[in-house]
Motif scaffolding. Structure first.
Motif, PDB file in Angstrom:
ATOM      1  N   THR A 192      -5.412 -34.689  53.873  1.00  0.00           N
ATOM      2  CA  THR A 192      -6.205 -34.891  55.225  1.00  0.00           C
ATOM      3  C   THR A 192      -7.539 -34.835  55.056  1.00  0.00           C
ATOM      4  O   THR A 192      -8.071 -33.809  54.425  1.00  0.00           O
ATOM      5  CB  THR A 192      -5.641 -33.921  56.381  1.00  0.00           C
ATOM      6  OG1 THR A 192      -4.064 -34.100  56.256  1.00  0.00           O
ATOM      7  CG2 THR A 192      -6.075 -34.048  57.655  1.00  0.00           C
ATOM      8  N   ASP A 193      -8.142 -35.488  55.756  1.00  0.00           N
ATOM      9  CA  ASP A 193      -9.800 -35.593  55.829  1.00  0.00           C
ATOM     10  C   ASP A 193     -10.140 -34.743  57.117  1.00  0.00           C
ATOM     11  O   ASP A 193     -10.136 -35.040  58.189  1.00  0.00           O
ATOM     12  CB  ASP A 193     -10.277 -36.951  55.866  1.00  0.00           C
ATOM     13  CG  ASP A 193     -11.705 -37.069  56.275  1.00  0.00           C
ATOM     14  OD1 ASP A 193     -12.451 -36.140  55.798  1.00  0.00           O
ATOM     15  OD2 ASP A 193     -12.444 -38.164  56.429  1.00  0.00           O
ATOM     16  N   THR A 194     -10.876 -33.720  56.785  1.00  0.00           N
ATOM     17  CA  THR A 194     -11.439 -32.800  57.761  1.00  0.00           C
ATOM     18  C   THR A 194     -12.929 -32.926  57.572  1.00  0.00           C
ATOM     19  O   THR A 194     -13.601 -32.022  58.639  1.00  0.00           O
ATOM     20  CB  THR A 194     -10.989 -31.364  57.418  1.00  0.00           C
ATOM     21  OG1 THR A 194     -11.662 -30.989  56.118  1.00  0.00           O
ATOM     22  CG2 THR A 194      -9.527 -31.208  57.443  1.00  0.00           C
ATOM     23  N   GLY A 195     -13.609 -34.060  57.272  1.00  0.00           N
ATOM     24  CA  GLY A 195     -15.072 -33.874  57.433  1.00  0.00           C
ATOM     25  C   GLY A 195     -15.744 -33.496  56.330  1.00  0.00           C
ATOM     26  O   GLY A 195     -15.123 -32.629  55.435  1.00  0.00           O
ATOM     27  N   SER A 196     -16.941 -33.674  56.176  1.00  0.00           N
ATOM     28  CA  SER A 196     -17.819 -33.201  55.130  1.00  0.00           C
ATOM     29  C   SER A 196     -18.372 -31.553  55.469  1.00  0.00           C
ATOM     30  O   SER A 196     -18.356 -31.361  56.762  1.00  0.00           O
ATOM     31  CB  SER A 196     -18.976 -34.077  54.681  1.00  0.00           C
ATOM     32  OG  SER A 196     -19.919 -34.320  55.863  1.00  0.00           O
ATOM     33  N   ASN A 197     -18.786 -31.171  54.480  1.00  0.00           N
ATOM     34  CA  ASN A 197     -19.460 -29.884  54.569  1.00  0.00           C
ATOM     35  C   ASN A 197     -20.646 -29.671  53.842  1.00  0.00           C
ATOM     36  O   ASN A 197     -20.993 -28.823  52.994  1.00  0.00           O
ATOM     37  CB  ASN A 197     -18.434 -28.445  54.086  1.00  0.00           C
ATOM     38  CG  ASN A 197     -17.365 -28.339  55.074  1.00  0.00           C
ATOM     39  OD1 ASN A 197     -17.641 -27.944  56.342  1.00  0.00           O
ATOM     40  ND2 ASN A 197     -16.319 -28.184  54.594  1.00  0.00           N
ATOM     41  N   ASP A 198     -21.645 -30.623  54.182  1.00  0.00           N
ATOM     42  CA  ASP A 198     -23.040 -30.833  53.249  1.00  0.00           C
ATOM     43  C   ASP A 198     -23.583 -29.420  53.261  1.00  0.00           C
ATOM     44  O   ASP A 198     -24.460 -29.315  52.412  1.00  0.00           O
ATOM     45  CB  ASP A 198     -23.639 -32.192  53.741  1.00  0.00           C
ATOM     46  CG  ASP A 198     -22.653 -33.360  53.431  1.00  0.00           C
ATOM     47  OD1 ASP A 198     -22.094 -33.333  52.681  1.00  0.00           O
ATOM     48  OD2 ASP A 198     -23.016 -34.602  54.191  1.00  0.00           O
ATOM     49  N   HIS A 199     -23.505 -28.903  54.565  1.00  0.00           N
ATOM     50  CA  HIS A 199     -24.406 -27.848  54.873  1.00  0.00           C
ATOM     51  C   HIS A 199     -23.864 -26.474  53.983  1.00  0.00           C
ATOM     52  O   HIS A 199     -24.358 -25.344  54.332  1.00  0.00           O
ATOM     53  CB  HIS A 199     -24.594 -27.493  56.178  1.00  0.00           C
ATOM     54  CG  HIS A 199     -23.453 -27.437  56.987  1.00  0.00           C
ATOM     55  ND1 HIS A 199     -22.407 -28.351  57.044  1.00  0.00           N
ATOM     56  CD2 HIS A 199     -22.899 -26.381  57.868  1.00  0.00           C
ATOM     57  CE1 HIS A 199     -21.687 -28.019  57.894  1.00  0.00           C
ATOM     58  NE2 HIS A 199     -21.918 -26.587  58.152  1.00  0.00           N
ATOM     59  N   CYS A 200     -22.772 -26.534  53.300  1.00  0.00           N
ATOM     60  CA  CYS A 200     -22.031 -25.348  52.931  1.00  0.00           C
ATOM     61  C   CYS A 200     -21.518 -25.580  51.364  1.00  0.00           C
ATOM     62  O   CYS A 200     -20.593 -26.574  51.197  1.00  0.00           O
ATOM     63  CB  CYS A 200     -20.964 -24.809  53.746  1.00  0.00           C
ATOM     64  SG  CYS A 200     -20.289 -23.235  53.231  1.00  0.00           S
ATOM     65  N   GLU A 201     -22.039 -24.849  50.426  1.00  0.00           N
ATOM     66  CA  GLU A 201     -21.657 -25.234  48.948  1.00  0.00           C
ATOM     67  C   GLU A 201     -20.315 -24.531  48.812  1.00  0.00           C
ATOM     68  O   GLU A 201     -19.732 -25.188  47.848  1.00  0.00           O
ATOM     69  CB  GLU A 201     -22.847 -24.641  48.198  1.00  0.00           C
ATOM     70  CG  GLU A 201     -24.233 -24.969  48.111  1.00  0.00           C
ATOM     71  CD  GLU A 201     -25.014 -24.483  46.986  1.00  0.00           C
ATOM     72  OE1 GLU A 201     -24.474 -23.602  46.316  1.00  0.00           O
ATOM     73  OE2 GLU A 201     -26.328 -24.899  46.987  1.00  0.00           O
ATOM     74  N   ASP A 202     -19.869 -23.478  49.332  1.00  0.00           N
ATOM     75  CA  ASP A 202     -18.534 -23.026  48.982  1.00  0.00           C
ATOM     76  C   ASP A 202     -17.993 -22.372  50.217  1.00  0.00           C
ATOM     77  O   ASP A 202     -17.801 -21.354  50.609  1.00  0.00           O
ATOM     78  CB  ASP A 202     -18.938 -21.790  47.940  1.00  0.00           C
ATOM     79  CG  ASP A 202     -17.561 -21.177  47.562  1.00  0.00           C
ATOM     80  OD1 ASP A 202     -16.471 -21.841  47.918  1.00  0.00           O
ATOM     81  OD2 ASP A 202     -17.795 -20.527  46.401  1.00  0.00           O
TER      82      ASP A 202
END
Length: 352
Positions: A192-202
């Motif tokens: 399931t695609d929940t969107g990106s987390n570009d602002h959080c590395e972990d």
């Protein structure tokens, strides 16, 4: 959790829902493949809004499918919460625990209504999942109940704002049943695609830090099996325990402690006063009050200079409040913090 996602479309899918006696809208049983297709086609409802983080907890949490016509009655006798609330549609998800016969913690779980008349998905600690399956199978005897590990089909997700005071319940995901400060939590099909987390590395580490900031342990990896008293780990304040549903395994100690109103120790957030000691403090290390040779608590988890510990309330916040040292009576200083979500009476029992 998945049932909550279905509810978003209840008005547009009259052929897939029923109305319960209490007037709530719930999905009827659907094949897993059809359920997966529905979720994927409505993935926009599952993506985290801007500013929130989506964390896949697949490394620490697994998923069980519990089903069979005796499932609710079976669970009612072995868990601390009331599964009939799932059965009658009062709630879609609940947090609960399983205890041993002495009332000590063994496992925790998030139980999720799936829309099946006799089906539940359980979000559980992954490392201890085999032990939980053995425990459930040992208890079920002749009950018409089946326990399956479906971790290969589902992942546990959470989405949250790193600031505990800024959690908003967005459409498509149910709120974490413990505290609104923890954001939202869901069991979703693999992929399931929940969107990106570009602002959080972990993202999983960010979620763990959020829990530690609030003083909330999760699973046997942080709540010691066979020794932890549920109320000392704040399960009474996290909607994990029903004090009105009747008997279950280990209920006597929990009820007696609750109704006597005397909890001497609780889990709380802590922070090292000197960051240079970070990395030297591990889970299981004793906590000492200044000038005392006897421990007053124990470290439960550490993440850098912050973590959680179970500490005597009188020493942390009460009449005997004292500087706290870790490791030995003159070891590094730590500061205990009282979470904002705690009820006012917690920690006041000794003065009553």
């Amino acid at each position: 959790m998945l049932a909550a996602a279905f509810k978003l479309k209840c008005g547009n899918l009259p052929g897939l829902v029923r109305h319960t006696a209490v007037g709530t809208c719930q999905p009827v049983s659907l094949a897993q493949a059809a359920w997966h297709r529905w979720l994927v086609s409505n993935v926009e409802a599952l993506k985290a809004p801007a500013g929130q983080i989506s964390a896949n907890l697949k490394e620490s949490r697994g998923v069980l499918r519990l089903h069979g016509e005796d499932i609710h009655q079976f669970l009612n006798g072995i868990i601390t919460n009331n599964p009939k609330l799932l059965q009658n549609g009062t709630t879609d998800v609940m947090y609960t625990a399983l205890l041993n016969s002495h009332g000590r913690f063994m496992h925790d779980a998030f139980l999720c209504a799936t829309g099946e008349p006799f089906g539940i998905l359980a979000d559980v600690d992954k490392e201890h999942l085999p032990d939980l399956v053995k425990m459930l199978n040992r208890y079920k005897l002749r009950a018409k109940v089946t326990v399956e590990d479906v971790s290969q089909d589902y992942d546990v997700w959470t989405r949250f704002n790193p600031s505990p005071d800024n959690q908003e319940c967005q459409r498509g995901w149910p709120q974490d049943p413990r505290l609104k400060e923890l954001g939202q939590r869901a069991i979703l099909p693999k992929g399931t695609d929940t969107g990106s987390n570009d602002h959080c590395e972990d993202p999983p580490a960010a979620y763990r830090r959020l829990r530690h900031t609030l003083g909330i342990a999760e699973g046997p990896s942080e709540i010691p099996q066979g020794s932890a008293v549920p109320l000392e780990y704040n399960l009474d304040g996290l909607n994990a325990i029903s004090f009105s549903k009747g008997c279950y395994v280990g209920q006597e100690l929990v009820a007696r402690t609750h109704f006597q109103g005397m909890v001497r120790k609780r889990l709380m957030p802590i922070a090292l006063q000197d960051d240079s000691a970070a990395g030297d403090v591990e889970a299981g290390t004793s906590v000492f009050a200044e000038g005392s040779a006897r421990p007053v608590g124990k470290i439960v988890a550490m993440d850098g200079a912050a973590g959680m510990a179970v500490i005597r309330l009188e020493v942390a916040f009460g009449l005997e409040e004292s500087p706290l040292h870790v490791g030995q009576k003159d070891g590094p200083l730590i500061r205990a913090q009282r979470p904002s979500w705690w009820p006012q009476e917690w920690g006041q029992e000794q003065s009553l």
